[in-house]
Design a protein around this motif. Structure first.
Motif, short mmCIF file in Angstrom:
data_model
loop_
_atom_site.label_atom_id
_atom_site.label_comp_id
_atom_site.label_asym_id
_atom_site.label_seq_id
_atom_site.Cartn_x
_atom_site.Cartn_y
_atom_site.Cartn_z
N ALA A 203 0.86 -1.18 0.00
CA ALA A 203 0.00 0.00 0.00
C ALA A 203 0.89 1.23 0.00
O ALA A 203 1.99 1.22 0.57
CB ALA A 203 -0.92 0.01 1.22
N VAL A 204 0.41 2.28 -0.64
CA VAL A 204 1.14 3.54 -0.68
C VAL A 204 0.13 4.67 -0.52
O VAL A 204 -0.95 4.64 -1.13
CB VAL A 204 1.95 3.68 -1.98
CG1 VAL A 204 1.07 3.56 -3.21
CG2 VAL A 204 2.75 4.99 -2.01
N SER A 205 0.45 5.65 0.33
CA SER A 205 -0.50 6.71 0.65
C SER A 205 0.06 8.09 0.36
O SER A 205 1.27 8.29 0.25
CB SER A 205 -0.90 6.61 2.13
OG SER A 205 0.23 6.82 2.96
N GLY A 206 -0.84 9.07 0.25
CA GLY A 206 -0.45 10.45 0.03
C GLY A 206 -1.62 11.38 0.28
O GLY A 206 -2.73 10.94 0.62
N TRP A 207 -1.39 12.68 0.14
CA TRP A 207 -2.47 13.65 0.30
C TRP A 207 -3.32 13.70 -0.96
O TRP A 207 -2.82 13.58 -2.08
CB TRP A 207 -1.89 15.03 0.59
CG TRP A 207 -1.46 15.22 2.00
CD1 TRP A 207 -2.23 15.59 3.05
CD2 TRP A 207 -0.13 15.06 2.53
NE1 TRP A 207 -1.49 15.67 4.21
CE2 TRP A 207 -0.19 15.36 3.92
CE3 TRP A 207 1.10 14.69 1.97
CZ2 TRP A 207 0.94 15.31 4.75
CZ3 TRP A 207 2.22 14.64 2.79
CH2 TRP A 207 2.13 14.94 4.16
N ALA A 208 -4.60 13.93 -0.78
CA ALA A 208 -5.51 13.96 -1.92
C ALA A 208 -5.45 15.28 -2.69
O ALA A 208 -5.94 15.36 -3.81
CB ALA A 208 -6.95 13.74 -1.43
N ASP A 209 -4.83 16.31 -2.12
CA ASP A 209 -4.80 17.61 -2.78
C ASP A 209 -3.66 17.75 -3.79
O ASP A 209 -3.47 18.81 -4.36
CB ASP A 209 -4.74 18.74 -1.75
CG ASP A 209 -3.49 18.68 -0.87
OD1 ASP A 209 -2.58 17.86 -1.16
OD2 ASP A 209 -3.41 19.45 0.11
N GLY A 210 -2.92 16.66 -3.98
CA GLY A 210 -1.88 16.68 -5.01
C GLY A 210 -0.55 17.26 -4.58
O GLY A 210 0.36 17.42 -5.41
N ARG A 211 -0.37 17.56 -3.31
CA ARG A 211 0.91 18.14 -2.87
C ARG A 211 2.03 17.12 -3.03
O ARG A 211 1.85 15.91 -2.82
CB ARG A 211 0.83 18.63 -1.43
CG ARG A 211 0.85 17.53 -0.39
CD ARG A 211 0.70 18.07 1.02
NE ARG A 211 -0.67 18.52 1.28
CZ ARG A 211 -1.07 18.95 2.48
NH1 ARG A 211 -0.22 19.00 3.50
NH2 ARG A 211 -2.32 19.32 2.65
N SER A 212 3.19 17.59 -3.43
CA SER A 212 4.34 16.71 -3.61
C SER A 212 5.01 16.45 -2.26
O SER A 212 4.85 17.23 -1.30
CB SER A 212 5.34 17.32 -4.59
OG SER A 212 5.79 18.58 -4.10
N VAL A 213 5.76 15.37 -2.20
CA VAL A 213 6.43 14.95 -0.96
C VAL A 213 7.91 14.79 -1.25
O VAL A 213 8.32 13.98 -2.09
CB VAL A 213 5.84 13.62 -0.44
CG1 VAL A 213 6.54 13.21 0.85
CG2 VAL A 213 4.34 13.76 -0.22
N ASP A 214 8.73 15.58 -0.57
CA ASP A 214 10.18 15.52 -0.79
C ASP A 214 10.81 14.29 -0.15
O ASP A 214 11.72 13.70 -0.71
CB ASP A 214 10.84 16.79 -0.23
CG ASP A 214 10.44 18.04 -1.00
OD1 ASP A 214 10.16 17.93 -2.21
OD2 ASP A 214 10.38 19.12 -0.37
#
Length: 263
Positions: A203-214
């Motif tokens: 599984a891989v997760s992130g923010w729904a607003d499209g912000r990038s993650v450094d």
């Protein structure tokens, strides 16, 4: 300690209850054996012939179980959030079942290559607030138990599940909360190589607003007490690990009734 009187040949009626007791014990014994075979899968334990049978059955679930059972429309995670908070995930996209050719970054594809790829199933979920998105995947392999054990050992000894260059790719779909969930939005992830089934769960997760993650953080680190990274503070490690765990549990249950229709 005393012993009963010795039986006489003429006391034939006394043998009938004993025969009944033996029969009952035999039935109960068979029932316990049958239950142990099912239990070995549900508990993740090996068990000779029963384990081999469930291992083979598990490898066929990608085409014998309805998608709503493998990836339920709604998944509830009691205590799955930070601090034991409850979580509810809603499915927003299901990918067509495919091979693994373009589904992983090159290095992860290479790391998984020893077990082969029979089929890859993926779905993306959002949380109740639609703030986060999480893609969960089931990679059904062509490997036997020995090969899966070898790969699991390598992932553990070499720390492959925590390397940022071995993160799974997300699955995005236009018109959903996951529309902007691309490779640059990956924030936390988990990869689990099962040893009692020819399956890799991730599984891989992130923010729904499209912000990038450094700096993405593996789920096991993001969930540690005192973790201060942005993915950890947002609970994205819990999103990835909690959803992966529950999809894996659902998979384990499906092996006992792979052709059952969803209600």
């Amino acid at each position: 300690m005393s012993f009963g009187k010795p039986e006489r040949y003429e006391e034939e009626p006394r043998t009938r209850p004993r025969t009944a007791v033996v029969a009952v014990c035999l039935v109960l014994g068979l029932g316990l054996i049958g239950g142990a075979v099912t239990g070995s899968w549900l508990a993740g334990d090996g068990g000779d012939g029963g384990a081999r049978d469930t291992y083979a059955v598990a490898g066929t679930l990608w085409h014998s179980v309805p998608v709503d059972k493998l990836f339920p429309p709604t998944v509830r995670g009691t205590g799955a959030g930070p601090g034991g908070a409850d979580r509810t995930w809603t499915r927003v996209a299901v990918a067509p079942d495919t091979g693994c050719g373009n589904a992983f970054d090159p290095l992860l594809r290479k790391a998984l290559a020893p077990v082969g790829c029979e089929r890859l199933l993926r779905a993306t979920y959002t949380d109740a607030t639609q703030s986060f998105v999480t893609t969960v995947g089931l990679m059904f392999t062509t490997a036997d138990a020995a090969a899966m054990n070898a790969l699991a050992g390598r992932f553990k000894s070499e720390g492959l599940a925590t390397r940022t260059d071995l993160m799974p790719l997300p699955y995005a779909r236009k018109g959903t909360a996951a529309a902007r969930f691309g490779p640059g939005q990956r924030a936390s992830w988990t990869v689990s190589v099962l040893t009692d089934a020819p399956v890799v769960v991730y599984a891989v997760s992130g923010w729904a607003d499209g912000r990038s993650v450094d700096t993405p953080v593996p789920a096991e680190q993001a969930m540690q007490s005192g973790a201060t990274s942005a993915p950890a503070q947002a609970g994205l490690g819990n999103e990835a690990q909690g959803l992966a765990d529950r999809i894996e549990r659902s998979l384990r249950k499906d092996v006992t009734s792979p052709t059952e229709k969803p209600s």
